[in-house]
Design a protein around this motif. Structure first.
Motif, PDB file in Angstrom:
ATOM      1  N   ARG A 105       1.060  -1.244  -0.048  1.00 13.87           N
ATOM      2  CA  ARG A 105       0.080  -0.083  -0.327  1.00 13.87           C
ATOM      3  C   ARG A 105       0.833   1.483  -0.040  1.00 13.87           C
ATOM      4  O   ARG A 105       0.431   2.168  -0.543  1.00 13.87           O
ATOM      5  N   TYR A 106       2.188   1.167   0.805  1.00  9.45           N
ATOM      6  CA  TYR A 106       2.997   2.179   0.713  1.00  9.45           C
ATOM      7  C   TYR A 106       4.394   1.863   0.307  1.00  9.45           C
ATOM      8  O   TYR A 106       4.448   0.530   0.643  1.00  9.45           O
ATOM      9  N   ASP A 107       5.231   2.547  -0.474  1.00  7.73           N
ATOM     10  CA  ASP A 107       6.611   2.190  -0.594  1.00  7.73           C
ATOM     11  C   ASP A 107       7.470   2.994  -0.175  1.00  7.73           C
ATOM     12  O   ASP A 107       7.195   4.331  -0.284  1.00  7.73           O
ATOM     13  N   LEU A 108       8.678   2.598   0.347  1.00  6.67           N
ATOM     14  CA  LEU A 108       9.700   3.510   0.934  1.00  6.67           C
ATOM     15  C   LEU A 108      10.086   4.641  -0.073  1.00  6.67           C
ATOM     16  O   LEU A 108      10.423   5.655   0.232  1.00  6.67           O
ATOM     17  N   SER A 109      10.107   4.138  -1.207  1.00 10.05           N
ATOM     18  CA  SER A 109      10.647   5.219  -2.316  1.00 10.05           C
ATOM     19  C   SER A 109       9.821   6.049  -2.791  1.00 10.05           C
ATOM     20  O   SER A 109      10.205   7.019  -3.596  1.00 10.05           O
ATOM     21  N   SER A 110       8.533   5.913  -2.262  1.00 10.43           N
ATOM     22  CA  SER A 110       7.663   6.851  -3.040  1.00 10.43           C
ATOM     23  C   SER A 110       6.574   7.540  -2.030  1.00 10.43           C
ATOM     24  O   SER A 110       5.644   8.329  -2.004  1.00 10.43           O
ATOM     25  N   LEU A 111       7.166   7.512  -0.628  1.00  6.69           N
ATOM     26  CA  LEU A 111       6.208   7.920   0.428  1.00  6.69           C
ATOM     27  C   LEU A 111       6.153   9.533   0.358  1.00  6.69           C
ATOM     28  O   LEU A 111       5.056   9.840   0.695  1.00  6.69           O
ATOM     29  N   GLU A 112       7.053  10.102  -0.115  1.00  8.80           N
ATOM     30  CA  GLU A 112       6.809  11.881  -0.115  1.00  8.80           C
ATOM     31  C   GLU A 112       5.499  12.070  -0.877  1.00  8.80           C
ATOM     32  O   GLU A 112       4.625  12.962  -0.513  1.00  8.80           O
ATOM     33  N   GLN A 113       5.279  11.410  -2.212  1.00  8.02           N
ATOM     34  CA  GLN A 113       4.087  11.492  -2.835  1.00  8.02           C
ATOM     35  C   GLN A 113       2.905  10.616  -2.387  1.00  8.02           C
ATOM     36  O   GLN A 113       1.753  11.396  -2.361  1.00  8.02           O
ATOM     37  N   GLN A 114       3.286   9.599  -1.925  1.00  7.22           N
ATOM     38  CA  GLN A 114       2.228   8.744  -1.482  1.00  7.22           C
ATOM     39  C   GLN A 114       1.530   9.222  -0.170  1.00  7.22           C
ATOM     40  O   GLN A 114       0.126   9.174   0.066  1.00  7.22           O
ATOM     41  N   LEU A 115       2.147   9.862   0.832  1.00  6.81           N
ATOM     42  CA  LEU A 115       1.627   9.806   2.232  1.00  6.81           C
ATOM     43  C   LEU A 115       1.774  11.589   2.617  1.00  6.81           C
ATOM     44  O   LEU A 115       0.896  12.078   3.378  1.00  6.81           O
ATOM     45  N   PHE A 116       2.813  12.363   2.114  1.00  8.94           N
ATOM     46  CA  PHE A 116       2.912  13.565   2.590  1.00  8.94           C
ATOM     47  C   PHE A 116       2.521  14.690   1.930  1.00  8.94           C
ATOM     48  O   PHE A 116       2.253  15.741   2.662  1.00  8.94           O
ATOM     49  N   LYS A 117       2.761  14.641   0.759  1.00  6.12           N
ATOM     50  CA  LYS A 117       2.574  15.791  -0.102  1.00  6.12           C
ATOM     51  C   LYS A 117       1.201  16.399  -0.081  1.00  6.12           C
ATOM     52  O   LYS A 117       1.137  17.631   0.038  1.00  6.12           O
ATOM     53  N   LYS A 118       0.247  15.985   0.291  1.00  5.19           N
ATOM     54  CA  LYS A 118      -1.057  16.311   0.105  1.00  5.19           C
ATOM     55  C   LYS A 118      -1.354  17.187   1.292  1.00  5.19           C
ATOM     56  O   LYS A 118      -2.153  17.932   1.562  1.00  5.19           O
ATOM     57  N   TYR A 119      -0.571  16.964   2.630  1.00  7.11           N
ATOM     58  CA  TYR A 119      -0.560  17.822   3.640  1.00  7.11           C
ATOM     59  C   TYR A 119       0.120  19.281   3.552  1.00  7.11           C
ATOM     60  O   TYR A 119       0.087  20.180   4.529  1.00  7.11           O
ATOM     61  N   ASP A 120       1.039  19.189   2.386  1.00  5.62           N
ATOM     62  CA  ASP A 120       2.112  20.334   2.323  1.00  5.62           C
ATOM     63  C   ASP A 120       1.090  21.513   1.529  1.00  5.62           C
ATOM     64  O   ASP A 120       1.509  21.623   0.138  1.00  5.62           O
ATOM     65  N   LYS A 121       0.220  22.306   1.819  1.00  5.86           N
ATOM     66  CA  LYS A 121      -0.668  23.198   1.352  1.00  5.86           C
ATOM     67  C   LYS A 121       0.174  24.335   0.814  1.00  5.86           C
ATOM     68  O   LYS A 121      -0.122  24.849  -0.159  1.00  5.86           O
ATOM     69  N   ALA A 122       1.278  24.619   1.468  1.00  8.27           N
ATOM     70  CA  ALA A 122       2.091  25.855   0.863  1.00  8.27           C
ATOM     71  C   ALA A 122       3.158  25.225  -0.109  1.00  8.27           C
ATOM     72  O   ALA A 122       3.815  26.147  -0.680  1.00  8.27           O
ATOM     73  N   GLN A 123       3.197  23.898  -0.560  1.00  7.83           N
ATOM     74  CA  GLN A 123       4.015  23.410  -1.451  1.00  7.83           C
ATOM     75  C   GLN A 123       5.522  23.800  -1.272  1.00  7.83           C
ATOM     76  O   GLN A 123       6.073  24.215  -2.166  1.00  7.83           O
ATOM     77  N   CYS A 124       5.948  23.822   0.005  1.00  8.75           N
ATOM     78  CA  CYS A 124       7.130  24.017   0.333  1.00  8.75           C
ATOM     79  C   CYS A 124       8.000  22.944   0.601  1.00  8.75           C
ATOM     80  O   CYS A 124       9.365  23.138   0.941  1.00  8.75           O
TER      81      CYS A 124
END
Length: 342
Positions: A155-174
């Motif tokens: 369901r999650y992969d170490l090599s893609s965690l920033e896209q799979q899990l975290f990026k949607k919480y980064d509203k400021a896109q920083c």
């Protein structure tokens, strides 16, 4: 180039920081409610992180703590090389302590030193390690988080965690998110595991692992204030031997004819801007006969891509040109060394 370590290292400007911290405060109660085990773990006189450490008397972490104590006692580290690969770190430990670290101890030690996962330890990393308080358990936290990712069974992969899990919480896109959102993301991941009775899952869900790693990775003191660069965090979780990777891929690229990148994009790319995604870069390298893992593709993207490519998952022609120039420089140094030896 890597940013200097400081308590404000992971902020992306004052406006983004204010937005992130405000969002974190709004979500704090919701995070704890969504992962009820956090409240249970927090009960009692001792903290969850303390209990976690007490239960896990890991030999490698004990050895790392002794190394930290001896490095701190050694004092001046100005004679240490500016950068060190893993073998050089092992030799340094041998010089300071009088014994070469085991493979397990060296792996745990590198989790404390290479906090951005680029495979390179810098003198400043060693100095920061020596200044940290006793009881730092970054190795345990990283093993827990890796175990939880593996337990999600794809369901999650170490090599893609920033896209799979975290990026949607980064509203400021920083590229940074506050602790409350990191908590929510880790709680969500822990809820997707197959074997929920795994102790590592319980520690991640109760934020024990986050409490263990936050002060060191965030660069601040105790508590869960501020924001964390989640791209570096994911790279730290899934690190590679970058010096070897860099030499291997860059020298290969330097030997290839001009125009190769355009050919790779034509075969493997699907973006309209002429760049490769991280997965496409990995596929292109493997198609060319290079054994490049997903983690290695990310390491190359982050190292050679511009700052804007960290968040948009792109490896463009400028990044390719930097890779080729790196290989040309490396090959020239190799030839010069060979002539000198001859």
């Amino acid at each position: 180039p890597r940013r200097e370590e400081s308590s404000s290292e992971f902020f992306c400007g004052e406006d983004a920081r204010v937005l992130a911290v405000a969002a974190g405060k709004e979500e704090e109660e919701a995070v704890v409610a969504n992962v009820g085990v956090a409240e249970e773990a927090a009960e009692g006189n001792s903290s969850p992180a303390d209990e976690c450490v007490a239960e896990e008397a890991d030999p490698a972490e004990v050895a790392v703590e002794e190394i930290r104590r001896q490095v701190a006692a050694a004092g001046d580290l100005s004679s240490l090389s500016a950068t060190l690969d893993a073998p050089a770190v092992g030799r340094f430990v041998d010089e300071v302590t009088g014994s070469r670290p085991t493979r397990e101890t060296l792996e745990a030690l590198l989790a404390h030193l290479d906090l951005d996962g680029d495979g390179v330890t810098r003198r400043a990393d060693v100095e920061a390690f020596a200044r940290r308080p006793p009881g730092d358990r970054l190795g345990l936290a990283r093993r827990d988080l890796r175990a939880v990712v593996a337990a999600t069974r794809g369901r999650y992969d170490l090599s893609s965690l920033e896209q799979q899990l975290f990026k949607k919480y980064d509203k400021a896109q920083c590229g940074a998110i506050p602790a409350a959102k990191l908590k929510r993301a880790l709680g969500k991941m822990a809820s997707r595991v197959v074997l929920k009775d795994d102790p590592a899952v319980a520690r991640v869900a109760a934020y024990d692992s986050l409490a263990l790693l936050w002060p060191s990775l965030h660069g601040g003191g105790a508590g869960l204030g501020g924001s964390m660069d989640y791209v570096d965090f994911c790279s730290w979780l899934d690190d590679v031997d970058f010096p070897k990777l860099r030499k291997r891929v860059s020298r290969w690229a330097a030997k290839e004819p001009p125009g190769l990148f355009a050919d790779l994009v034509q075969v493997h790319g699907h973006r309209l801007d002429g760049a490769l995604t991280q997965d496409e870069l990995g596929a292109a390298l493997r198609g060319a006969g290079l054994d490049a893992s997903a983690a290695e593709a990310r390491a190359l993207r982050l190292h050679y891509g511009g700052p804007d490519q960290r968040l948009r998952d792109a490896f463009d022609e400028e990044a390719w040109d930097r890779l080729v120039r790196d290989g040309q420089t490396s090959s020239a140094k190799k030839k010069k060394k060979k002539r000198r030896n001859d």
